[in-house]
Design a protein around this motif. Structure first.
Motif, PDB file in Angstrom:
ATOM      1  N   UNK A 141       0.890  -1.299   0.085  1.00 32.45           N
ATOM      2  CA  UNK A 141       0.004   0.124   0.048  1.00 32.45           C
ATOM      3  C   UNK A 141       0.790   1.256   0.121  1.00 32.45           C
ATOM      4  N   UNK A 142       1.961   0.982   0.669  1.00 29.26           N
ATOM      5  CA  UNK A 142       2.884   2.484   0.715  1.00 29.26           C
ATOM      6  C   UNK A 142       3.340   2.706  -0.662  1.00 29.26           C
ATOM      7  N   UNK A 143       3.784   1.579  -1.367  1.00 26.81           N
ATOM      8  CA  UNK A 143       4.095   2.028  -2.836  1.00 26.81           C
ATOM      9  C   UNK A 143       3.203   2.560  -3.565  1.00 26.81           C
ATOM     10  N   UNK A 144       1.954   2.259  -3.404  1.00 27.98           N
ATOM     11  CA  UNK A 144       0.681   2.929  -4.278  1.00 27.98           C
ATOM     12  C   UNK A 144       0.898   4.397  -3.863  1.00 27.98           C
ATOM     13  N   UNK A 145       0.986   4.691  -2.652  1.00 28.60           N
ATOM     14  CA  UNK A 145       0.985   6.205  -1.885  1.00 28.60           C
ATOM     15  C   UNK A 145       2.314   6.923  -2.757  1.00 28.60           C
ATOM     16  N   UNK A 146       3.350   6.108  -2.984  1.00 33.43           N
ATOM     17  CA  UNK A 146       4.472   6.652  -3.415  1.00 33.43           C
ATOM     18  C   UNK A 146       4.170   7.111  -4.757  1.00 33.43           C
ATOM     19  N   UNK A 147       3.684   6.277  -5.664  1.00 33.11           N
ATOM     20  CA  UNK A 147       3.287   6.775  -7.067  1.00 33.11           C
ATOM     21  C   UNK A 147       2.427   7.548  -7.260  1.00 33.11           C
ATOM     22  N   UNK A 184       3.292  -0.835  -7.987  1.00 35.75           N
ATOM     23  CA  UNK A 184       3.736   0.457  -8.735  1.00 35.75           C
ATOM     24  C   UNK A 184       3.100   0.445 -10.122  1.00 35.75           C
ATOM     25  N   UNK A 185       3.657  -0.663 -10.769  1.00 29.55           N
ATOM     26  CA  UNK A 185       3.085  -0.778 -12.297  1.00 29.55           C
ATOM     27  C   UNK A 185       1.688  -0.636 -12.499  1.00 29.55           C
ATOM     28  N   UNK A 220      -0.383   2.119 -14.378  1.00 32.07           N
ATOM     29  CA  UNK A 220      -1.607   1.917 -15.421  1.00 32.07           C
ATOM     30  C   UNK A 220      -2.717   2.485 -15.340  1.00 32.07           C
ATOM     31  N   UNK A 221      -3.156   2.525 -13.977  1.00 35.44           N
ATOM     32  CA  UNK A 221      -4.564   3.143 -13.619  1.00 35.44           C
ATOM     33  C   UNK A 221      -4.324   4.603 -13.600  1.00 35.44           C
TER      34      UNK A 221
END
Lengths: 324, 324
Positions: free
Chosen positions: B159-165, B197-198, B202-203
């Motif tokens: 989830x943290x990675x999603x926030x980074x992106x 992250x990928x 894409x989203x």
DNA sequence: CTGAAAGCGCTTACAG
DNA sequence: CTGAAAGCGCTTACAG
């Protein structure tokens, strides 16, 4: 196929083989002075394996009067990464001797019943001290031997600081400062290291270090480096790498060059030291000697070794990078 | 004054008071359905205290058929500092419920008998997976319930990675890179975070992230930032704060400005992030919800709670400092 | 209100 | 070479 889903006992193994519990016990424990035919021995071992037999440690402990647990009481210092390899090694060697290592980090303000009351280890090896109440509780819990390693309170813990001072001295610095941490878990250790630094300065014939606390979020690092600059300090002994990073970071922001006019050295060789700009000089401690010492001390305390090990000198290396 | 230096048993307390072992047991265990006069109860409690009575956990475990130990199986990730507070909280809550928490970090290449075979916990709560052999060994050791938390393998960990992106996107970056760690303990986690992250890219409708491994001592960080610069990358998602530090350090050394033309964000809010120059932006995770979830899951597994807890969403905060 | 007793699973001295 | 048995300290069903 095991038919039951209850856990398998030695009695199950015996029954399955038509042997007595004693015979099974002799094989499983390798009891000396028993002459079990090799064929029987193998049948027992195979059947135990097949059934997934695991001795019940509670029953063993109750019968033996000993848990064969060694509790390593660790100080609540932010040095987990260097601790991990150390613990692995100690665990391995004690396991070889039939003992299980339980690392236990007490925290300040613990609200939990101490782990030794729940596990009753044979030995507690403290790298931190036990207070009187804890010592009593440990004794009441049947812990036979509580040992506080001299390494924790003395030489090993301040030896790195001595190396820091000597390193700066050898680079030509004569007016030094000491950067203290603010974290309250570290005040005691910080005071011990400061004493060692002052003693080393006295030995080297230079003036006492100027001391300032340095914290992450309150401008204390900036104030410290500015005052040190104004006082003509050229070398900073930082409590550890994190404190060194705060000092170097503040100096760079204020425009004071590192390593000149201000050299800074940390301690621990933390992961991030080489990523820092400038890369942080530090002191690294090799754990090998300490591993042997702690292992043998634990076995000595457990009654497995007659003689206690000789004390080991800490094995330190100054890692010079860009900050000195 | 206790006259013996052997450990005190419940029988000693009973004898000292002229009571039966049963009465003492009823008081000590607060057994329901027994009507012990208050005066007797107090005498027992006082005498147990005076003699320093500590119930033998091995005997209790043997009799109960349960150790009341909960083993928390922790992944061998370099996140001890954030783990510490989490463990304190979980330990506290489980202690209140009569259970003892044993944190256990397996290491790759463990050469030691697994701790559950030596302690026979009632429950193993895995924040990492058990392989088939380990699962069998745990079952054979009488562990009733082995639970692998979905948090470890899925949402919370990426989830943290999603926030980074999302953070870099919100700051206007459209061509991103991902900096992978080299540490082999982290490859699996690294792959999971990269996937996240990928998927997020894409989203958001931006191109896939360019991926490079970054290590401390081999020039890989320098090569990575130079190639990213040449490719027009403006934002770097780093696996964690340490990797972010390596990337930022390399960029500064090569003369690439941070946060422009290259923004970098880490993850974990590690101690040193704010000391870094430039101070590192990062993502912090609050542990509160996870504490409740893990505690209740353990009690559920131990049969103390009927319903399992609802899954919690990770509680994340982007901490923007100077590197983005 | 309190006591005598069983039994958890193990190790090992003792008897054959 | 193998078996019957004691006892570690506890909890708790059962009997009074």
């Amino acid at each position: 196929m095991p038919v039951t889903n209850k856990r398998v006992t030695a009695a199950d193994v015996a029954r399955s083989l038509g042997l007595s519990r004693a015979t099974v016990g002799f094989v499983l424990n390798n009891t000396p002075g028993q002459t079990i035919p090799e064929s029987t021995r193998k049948r027992v071992l195979d059947e135990a394996e097949r059934l997934g037999y695991r001795p019940n440690p509670a029953a063993q402990a109750l019968r033996r009067g000993s848990t064969r647990l060694v509790m390593l009481l660790l100080p609540d210092w932010p040095i987990e990464s260097s601790m991990a390899g150390f613990l692995d090694e100690v665990s391995y060697h004690l396991d070889q001797a039939g003992y299980t290592t339980i690392p236990y980090t007490r925290r300040t303000g613990d609200r939990v019943r101490p782990l030794w009351e729940r596990l009753h280890p044979d030995v507690i090896l403290g790298l931190g001290e036990l207070d009187a109440a804890e010592a009593r509780s440990a004794q009441d819990s049947g812990v036979r031997s509580v040992i506080t390693l001299p390494v924790a309170s003395s030489v090993a813990v301040v030896a790195g600081t001595v190396e820091q001072v000597r390193h700066l001295y050898s680079r030509g610095h004569r007016r030094l400062a000491f950067a203290q941490p603010v974290d309250e878990r570290l005040v005691e250790l910080g005071a011990a290291r400061l004493d060692a630094a002052q003693a080393t300065a006295a030995e080297l014939g230079i003036e006492p270090l100027r001391v300032r606390p340095v914290s992450g979020n309150d401008g204390s690092a900036r104030r410290a480096v500015e005052e040190w600059r104004d006082e003509g300090v050229t070398g900073v002994v930082a409590f550890n790498d994190f404190v060194a990073a705060l000092v170097v970071g503040a100096a760079v922001r204020v425009g004071i060059g590192v390593p000149a006019p201000l050299a800074v050295i940390g301690q621990d060789d933390s992961l991030f030291t080489e990523a820092f700009v400038p890369a942080l000089s530090t002191v690294r401690m090799e754990m090998g000697g300490l591993v042997r010492y702690v292992t043998e001390m634990a076995l000595h305390a457990a009654g497995e070794l007659v003689a206690p090990p000789e004390e080991v000198a800490p094995d330190l290396t100054v890692v010079r990078r860009e900050s000195t």
